[in-house]
Design a protein around this motif. Structure first.
Motif, PDB file in Angstrom:
ATOM      1  N   LEU A 170      -0.890  -3.918  -0.270  1.00  0.00           N
ATOM      2  CA  LEU A 170      -0.388  -3.636   1.070  1.00  0.00           C
ATOM      3  C   LEU A 170       1.084  -4.013   1.216  1.00  0.00           C
ATOM      4  O   LEU A 170       1.860  -3.288   1.848  1.00  0.00           O
ATOM      5  N   ASP A 171       1.490  -5.138   0.616  1.00  0.00           N
ATOM      6  CA  ASP A 171       2.894  -5.538   0.703  1.00  0.00           C
ATOM      7  C   ASP A 171       3.804  -4.472   0.101  1.00  0.00           C
ATOM      8  O   ASP A 171       4.877  -4.174   0.639  1.00  0.00           O
ATOM      9  N   SER A 172       3.379  -3.890  -1.022  1.00  0.00           N
ATOM     10  CA  SER A 172       4.200  -2.848  -1.650  1.00  0.00           C
ATOM     11  C   SER A 172       4.264  -1.605  -0.774  1.00  0.00           C
ATOM     12  O   SER A 172       5.274  -0.897  -0.750  1.00  0.00           O
ATOM     13  N   GLN A 173       3.191  -1.333  -0.028  1.00  0.00           N
ATOM     14  CA  GLN A 173       3.188  -0.190   0.884  1.00  0.00           C
ATOM     15  C   GLN A 173       4.221  -0.392   1.997  1.00  0.00           C
ATOM     16  O   GLN A 173       5.015   0.506   2.286  1.00  0.00           O
ATOM     17  N   PHE A 174       4.212  -1.564   2.603  1.00  0.00           N
ATOM     18  CA  PHE A 174       5.180  -1.826   3.674  1.00  0.00           C
ATOM     19  C   PHE A 174       6.602  -1.902   3.132  1.00  0.00           C
ATOM     20  O   PHE A 174       7.551  -1.504   3.814  1.00  0.00           O
ATOM     21  N   ALA A 175       6.773  -2.398   1.913  1.00  0.00           N
ATOM     22  CA  ALA A 175       8.103  -2.445   1.314  1.00  0.00           C
ATOM     23  C   ALA A 175       8.645  -1.038   1.069  1.00  0.00           C
ATOM     24  O   ALA A 175       9.852  -0.793   1.203  1.00  0.00           O
ATOM     25  N   ALA A 176       7.764  -0.114   0.722  1.00  0.00           N
ATOM     26  CA  ALA A 176       8.189   1.261   0.442  1.00  0.00           C
ATOM     27  C   ALA A 176       8.384   2.085   1.709  1.00  0.00           C
ATOM     28  O   ALA A 176       9.125   3.073   1.697  1.00  0.00           O
TER      29      ALA A 176
ATOM     30  N   MET B 211       0.681  10.669   8.135  1.00  0.00           N
ATOM     31  CA  MET B 211       1.262   9.718   7.191  1.00  0.00           C
ATOM     32  C   MET B 211       1.119   8.284   7.681  1.00  0.00           C
ATOM     33  O   MET B 211       0.852   8.038   8.858  1.00  0.00           O
ATOM     34  N   GLY B 212       1.327   7.338   6.757  1.00  0.00           N
ATOM     35  CA  GLY B 212       1.282   5.923   7.084  1.00  0.00           C
ATOM     36  C   GLY B 212       0.840   5.131   5.864  1.00  0.00           C
ATOM     37  O   GLY B 212       0.443   5.697   4.850  1.00  0.00           O
ATOM     38  N   VAL B 213       0.908   3.822   5.992  1.00  0.00           N
ATOM     39  CA  VAL B 213       0.521   2.973   4.865  1.00  0.00           C
ATOM     40  C   VAL B 213      -0.989   2.999   4.681  1.00  0.00           C
ATOM     41  O   VAL B 213      -1.739   3.431   5.560  1.00  0.00           O
TER      42      VAL B 213
ATOM     43  N   GLY C 288      -3.565  23.797   8.722  1.00  0.00           N
ATOM     44  CA  GLY C 288      -4.251  22.722   8.020  1.00  0.00           C
ATOM     45  C   GLY C 288      -3.707  21.362   8.362  1.00  0.00           C
ATOM     46  O   GLY C 288      -2.631  21.219   8.954  1.00  0.00           O
ATOM     47  N   VAL C 289      -4.482  20.352   7.990  1.00  0.00           N
ATOM     48  CA  VAL C 289      -4.122  18.952   8.187  1.00  0.00           C
ATOM     49  C   VAL C 289      -4.292  18.243   6.851  1.00  0.00           C
ATOM     50  O   VAL C 289      -5.323  18.392   6.193  1.00  0.00           O
ATOM     51  N   VAL C 290      -3.275  17.475   6.453  1.00  0.00           N
ATOM     52  CA  VAL C 290      -3.344  16.727   5.208  1.00  0.00           C
ATOM     53  C   VAL C 290      -3.038  15.264   5.496  1.00  0.00           C
ATOM     54  O   VAL C 290      -2.131  14.944   6.263  1.00  0.00           O
ATOM     55  N   ALA C 291      -3.832  14.377   4.917  1.00  0.00           N
ATOM     56  CA  ALA C 291      -3.569  12.942   4.984  1.00  0.00           C
ATOM     57  C   ALA C 291      -2.793  12.560   3.729  1.00  0.00           C
ATOM     58  O   ALA C 291      -3.257  12.799   2.615  1.00  0.00           O
ATOM     59  N   CYS C 292      -1.599  12.013   3.926  1.00  0.00           N
ATOM     60  CA  CYS C 292      -0.748  11.664   2.790  1.00  0.00           C
ATOM     61  C   CYS C 292       0.163  10.526   3.215  1.00  0.00           C
ATOM     62  O   CYS C 292       0.810  10.621   4.269  1.00  0.00           O
ATOM     63  N   SER C 293       0.253   9.469   2.415  1.00  0.00           N
ATOM     64  CA  SER C 293       1.043   8.305   2.824  1.00  0.00           C
ATOM     65  C   SER C 293       2.485   8.666   3.138  1.00  0.00           C
ATOM     66  O   SER C 293       3.031   8.207   4.142  1.00  0.00           O
ATOM     67  N   ALA C 294       3.140   9.484   2.292  1.00  0.00           N
ATOM     68  CA  ALA C 294       4.490   9.997   2.558  1.00  0.00           C
ATOM     69  C   ALA C 294       5.422   8.891   3.055  1.00  0.00           C
ATOM     70  O   ALA C 294       6.123   9.040   4.052  1.00  0.00           O
ATOM     71  N   LEU C 295       5.445   7.776   2.337  1.00  0.00           N
ATOM     72  CA  LEU C 295       6.121   6.587   2.841  1.00  0.00           C
ATOM     73  C   LEU C 295       7.643   6.713   2.868  1.00  0.00           C
ATOM     74  O   LEU C 295       8.294   6.209   3.775  1.00  0.00           O
ATOM     75  N   ARG C 296       8.220   7.371   1.887  1.00  0.00           N
ATOM     76  CA  ARG C 296       9.677   7.475   1.813  1.00  0.00           C
ATOM     77  C   ARG C 296      10.178   8.824   2.331  1.00  0.00           C
ATOM     78  O   ARG C 296       9.458   9.829   2.288  1.00  0.00           O
TER      79      ARG C 296
END
Length: 197
Positions: A148-154, A28-30, A97-105
């Motif tokens: 990107l700003d919305s990603q860091f805000a979330a 996970m990550g932005v 398995g490995v999954v790439a997912c932002s999973a921000l919240r």
């Protein structure tokens, strides 16, 4: 498949001990943190199945992001259910398995992990300046730099009880993957075609 929590997150199930071997890694990550590349490196290193969560977005949602509009929770709910379904299918088949997912919240991660000790988070953590530089240099991705700003805000960084592996993003992707493998105690024995991990 459960829906996103409407209010507060449920109490998490007890996590596996640090030396337990997960069967699913959620990287996970932005946007721009290197999730897809690191997750692919991890999957190749371990011999596990891999999916890029971005590939599970609907065409409408990709178009929305490409146009510079962030997704809201209503947009993300079916996407998160699709990622969770992929995880559930791997576990039901006895595969890793490995999954790439932002999973921000936190609520998003609760949907993906669902209290299962076999699922472990790997958070790629980096500065906004470094990530902005990377996004500016990549081409052809649907996530524009202005989101990107919305990603860091979330972003809600994982809480201690989520037991995430947190790694910096300054090193090359294969070195980051090796560090994660070492932190998790996963080695050559994990390369068994994704079964029995």
């Amino acid at each position: 498949m459960r829906a996103l929590p409407a209010t507060s997150a449920p109490s998490p199930a007890p996590r596996a001990p640090e030396n337990a071997r997960p069967r699913i890694l959620v990287v996970m990550g932005v946007s721009g943190s290197g999730k897809s590349t690191v997750a692919a490196c991890l999957a190749a290193r371990l011999g596990w199945a891999f999916v890029d969560g971005d590939s599970l977005h609907t065409p409408d949602h990709v178009a929305k992001m490409r146009a510079g509009h962030p997704l809201d929770d209503a947009d993300r709910a079916p996407w998160l259910r699709a990622v969770a379904a992929w995880i559930g299918a791997r576990l039901a088949a006895g595969e890793a398995g490995v999954v790439a997912c932002s999973a921000l919240r936190r609520a998003y991660r609760d949907t993906l992990v669902a209290g299962r000790s076999e699922v472990r988070l790997v958070h790629l953590d980096g500065s906004r300046a470094l990530i902005a530089e990377r996004i500016a240099g990549r081409h052809g991705h649907f996530m524009p730099a202005q989101l990107l700003d919305s990603q860091f805000a979330a972003l809600e960084p994982p809480e201690p009880e989520e037991d995430a592996i947190v790694v910096g993003i300054a090193d090359p992707p294969d070195a980051i993957a090796e560090a994660v493998v070492a932190r998790l105690g996963l080695g050559a024995a994990a390369t068994d075609g994704g079964r029995g991990a």
